[in-house]
Motif scaffolding. Structure first.
Motif, PDB file in Angstrom:
ATOM      1  N   GLY A  58     -67.477  15.697  12.754  1.00  0.00           N
ATOM      2  CA  GLY A  58     -66.299  14.846  12.887  1.00  0.00           C
ATOM      3  C   GLY A  58     -66.436  13.811  13.992  1.00  0.00           C
ATOM      4  N   LYS A 121     -62.031  11.864  18.429  1.00  0.00           N
ATOM      5  CA  LYS A 121     -60.940  12.773  18.755  1.00  0.00           C
ATOM      6  C   LYS A 121     -60.712  13.857  17.707  1.00  0.00           C
ATOM      7  N   ILE A 122     -61.520  13.841  16.641  1.00  0.00           N
ATOM      8  CA  ILE A 122     -61.365  14.825  15.568  1.00  0.00           C
ATOM      9  C   ILE A 122     -62.648  15.624  15.436  1.00  0.00           C
ATOM     10  N   TYR A 124     -64.310  19.033  13.225  1.00  0.00           N
ATOM     11  CA  TYR A 124     -64.152  20.084  12.223  1.00  0.00           C
ATOM     12  C   TYR A 124     -64.876  21.320  12.725  1.00  0.00           C
ATOM     13  N   PHE A 130     -59.415  22.253  12.074  1.00  0.00           N
ATOM     14  CA  PHE A 130     -59.664  20.979  12.743  1.00  0.00           C
ATOM     15  C   PHE A 130     -59.106  21.040  14.158  1.00  0.00           C
ATOM     16  N   VAL A 132     -57.923  18.516  17.164  1.00  0.00           N
ATOM     17  CA  VAL A 132     -57.547  17.113  17.333  1.00  0.00           C
ATOM     18  C   VAL A 132     -57.137  16.874  18.779  1.00  0.00           C
ATOM     19  N   LEU A 251     -57.422  13.254   5.515  1.00  0.00           N
ATOM     20  CA  LEU A 251     -58.291  12.469   6.390  1.00  0.00           C
ATOM     21  C   LEU A 251     -58.379  11.045   5.856  1.00  0.00           C
ATOM     22  N   LEU A 278     -54.893  12.819   9.563  1.00  0.00           N
ATOM     23  CA  LEU A 278     -55.842  12.531  10.640  1.00  0.00           C
ATOM     24  C   LEU A 278     -56.618  11.258  10.301  1.00  0.00           C
TER      25      LEU A 278
END
Length: 280
Positions: A58, A121-122, A124, A130, A132, A251, A278
């Motif tokens: 991510g 900032k994300i 997985y 997730f 965040v 997403l 997201l």
């Protein structure tokens, strides 16, 4: 088959990490191949054959270069992961007026690039989780069983946007792990069929855990086209993506115009919760 990929654990020996958030790292180009008329695949060697890149799923890296006397920085998401040792692959679409992409296309074997990261900032974490970063000291975790992905192609993307590759990174992570049962649906919009980046790779990945849908916005549409047509819109999202629920995360990867003018209003109208959308 991607869905039957058996994951080999490297926990027995912790691999050295390449990336550094505060320092640029020089990586050497060791392979370069033509994917299509405007797409190239680059392989860069890491410091040793034991090194991994050190990029959370991510996240992305920043590539920098001095071009025409000015510092140019662009974010890219590798199509490889920390399961690969000793190298990193980038898939890049080359634009005639793209400073960084044309620079990358001009590189010869043995040339170096400067990279820094990880950024983003994300993340997985696997198995539908997730993480965040809402602010500097505020990180939240979302759990889901279904992930809807909206990605745009050339017609919507600013030169600095990383396109389909963040989605591809997450898709690969889910499919190669038998213990990750997350269901994925990708809606990927492009002008024409020839603009679709990683088309063969994405179509080969279609399996019970992943549904890939392409949509084309520009004529002519191929006669044998069996996917949606037009830009992503509210009706397309409602028909093809998982419905809003506590088990769904959406997403989006695209520039401000695509996100604010198209995707977010449509998702809001359809009842998706803001915290479960997201944006890369």
């Amino acid at each position: 088959m991607w869905c039957c990929y058996s994951f080999i654990s490297w926990k027995q020996k912790k691999s050295p990490v390449t990336l550094n958030r505060t320092e640029k790292i020089a990586l050497t180009l060791v392979e370069k191949s033509i994917v299509s008329h405007d797409t190239r695949k680059f392989r860069f060697s890491l410091p040793t054959s034991e090194h991994v890149l050190g990029l959370p799923v991510g996240s992305f890296i920043n590539v920098s270069a001095f071009l025409d006397g000015k510092l140019v920085v662009r974010p890219y998401t590798p199509i490889t992961s920390d399961d690969e040792h000793g190298y990193m692959d980038l898939m890049i679409k080359v634009y005639k007026d793209g400073k960084m992409s044309t620079y990358m296309d001009s590189l010869k074997l043995g040339d170096k690039i400067q990279v820094r990261g990880p950024s983003g900032k994300i993340q997985y974490l696997g198995k539908g989780l997730f993480e965040v970063e809402k602010s500097k000291n505020n990180r939240v975790t979302l759990s889901c069983k279904n992930v809807g992905m909206i990605a745009g192609g050339k017609q919507w993307y600013q030169r600095r946007v990383r396109g389909i590759t963040p989605m591809l990174q997450i898709i690969r992570e889910v499919l190669k792990r038998d213990d990750d049962t997350t269901k994925l649906t990708l809606l990927f919009s492009n002008k024409t069929e020839s603009d679709i980046l990683c088309r063969g790779m994405l179509d080969e990945m279609n399996c019970p855990k992943l549904k890939v849908l392409h949509t084309l916005s520009q004529a002519p549409i191929p006669q044998d086209w069996c996917h949606p047509t037009g830009r992503v819109n509210k009706e397309m999202i409602e028909e093809h993506l998982p419905p809003p629920s506590e088990d769904t995360v959406i997403l989006i990867c695209g520039p401000t115009g695509m996100v604010k003018q198209t995707c977010l209003p449509a998702l809001q109208d359809l009842g998706y919760e803001e915290d479960r959308i997201l944006v890369f």
